[in-house]
Design a protein around this motif. Sequence first.
Motif, PDB file in Angstrom:
ATOM      1  N   PRO A 199       1.652   1.654   4.546  1.00 20.68           N
ATOM      2  CA  PRO A 199       2.196  -0.173   4.761  1.00 20.68           C
ATOM      3  C   PRO A 199       3.099  -0.420   6.057  1.00 20.68           C
ATOM      4  O   PRO A 199       3.882   0.892   6.211  1.00 20.68           O
ATOM      5  N   ALA A 239      -0.184  -3.726   5.887  1.00 19.57           N
ATOM      6  CA  ALA A 239      -0.450  -1.596   6.795  1.00 19.57           C
ATOM      7  C   ALA A 239      -1.396  -2.317   7.905  1.00 19.57           C
ATOM      8  O   ALA A 239      -2.240  -3.099   8.329  1.00 19.57           O
ATOM      9  N   THR A 280       0.364  -1.441  -0.104  1.00 22.96           N
ATOM     10  CA  THR A 280      -0.007   0.222  -0.152  1.00 22.96           C
ATOM     11  C   THR A 280       1.156   1.890   0.114  1.00 22.96           C
ATOM     12  O   THR A 280       1.328   2.226   0.677  1.00 22.96           O
ATOM     13  N   THR A 332      -5.000  -6.960   3.954  1.00 20.10           N
ATOM     14  CA  THR A 332      -4.287  -5.640   3.251  1.00 20.10           C
ATOM     15  C   THR A 332      -4.694  -5.629   1.951  1.00 20.10           C
ATOM     16  O   THR A 332      -4.942  -4.826   1.413  1.00 20.10           O
TER      17      THR A 332
END
Length: 371
Positions: A194, A210, A173, A226
């Motif tokens: 993240p 995350a 992410t 995530t």
Amino acid sequence: MNKRFRFVHFLFILFLSISFLSGCSFRDIDNRAFVLAIAVDDSGDTKKPYKVTIKVVIPSGNIKQEGVKYAFFSEKGVSISEALALIRATIDKDIDFSHTKIIIVSKSLLDRNLGNVTDFFHRRRDIQLVSWIGIAEKRAKDILKMEPKSQSSVTTPLFNFFSRTAVQSPYITPMYLFDFRRQQIETGIDPVLPIIKIDKKEKRCVIHRALVIGDGKYVELTPQQTMIYNILRGNIERFNAEIKEKNGKFKYGVFIDSTSIYYKINRENSKQPIINYKIRHQGILEESSKYTESNLLKEYGKETSKIAKKMILELLTYFQKQNVDPLGFGLRYKATNLHTGDTYKEWESLYPQAKFTLDINVNIISTGKME
């Protein structure tokens, strides 16, 4: 004669003006230390709580020299700016932040308000707002010093993880510094960062979880959560999904290469809003535990849709129970309801009672190259 006098007068004023101009402050590249990444840790010292580490690339004037030379500098400080000022006193070159692309903050600093920790980076004009920001599971300094086996000599591995030009994983992410700041100060959406972990045995960075940063709380997501968040947020369109038997054994795998997601907040019931999701996936059968003919694809698509609906609904209700909003439902509500001056406060009372409905269809169009 009059024209000649005016010309001489003009030259006199021109030279006089030039004499007041300052000289060029250009510094040769050999006198610069380019900072690629910055790590912020808890120093363990109450008087100087922050320990800042920078990863510096020092260019060489010799064009025949291969590779890049890195150096690491660390200092403690009352603030991040003080720690960096102390680092400046230890380097015989001018520190240049124009190439800083990675900012890593230790998880141990989350109890100090992440907004205060990152305030320095938002205000500095020489630190680009397109830098990526992440959370270190343990020490951020160790991540800067980590040198994976696959690392290129001309970059830092985290660039490839976050830029999506090399690594395209549904578990990562990436978050830009400017986007983190925007979501942090905006009501109606909670930023997601993240979590970066080091696998010392395999000598690599692992980024598959995350962290949702809510209002005074932090919710850590599993790798599966995530991935589903990234799908719903539109961070990824292509991903793999595994379907298992009831006994847990692998049945088949689907590769999704096209995704369409749309949702709408329905307010027909004034006390219980309904969030309607419409999700369309298209892909191919990537792997199967047994021979599969094309006439089974429709059945597999229905089965995959049913499992995906269950998993997504579980995540949406989990966010609701934790009272976090990483998908920005509150932001959407504010933008589409202008009947009152404080729409977000209204949404805060409605969100816990919201109901989710999902219309999901997974279309498996082929069995791959196998016929």
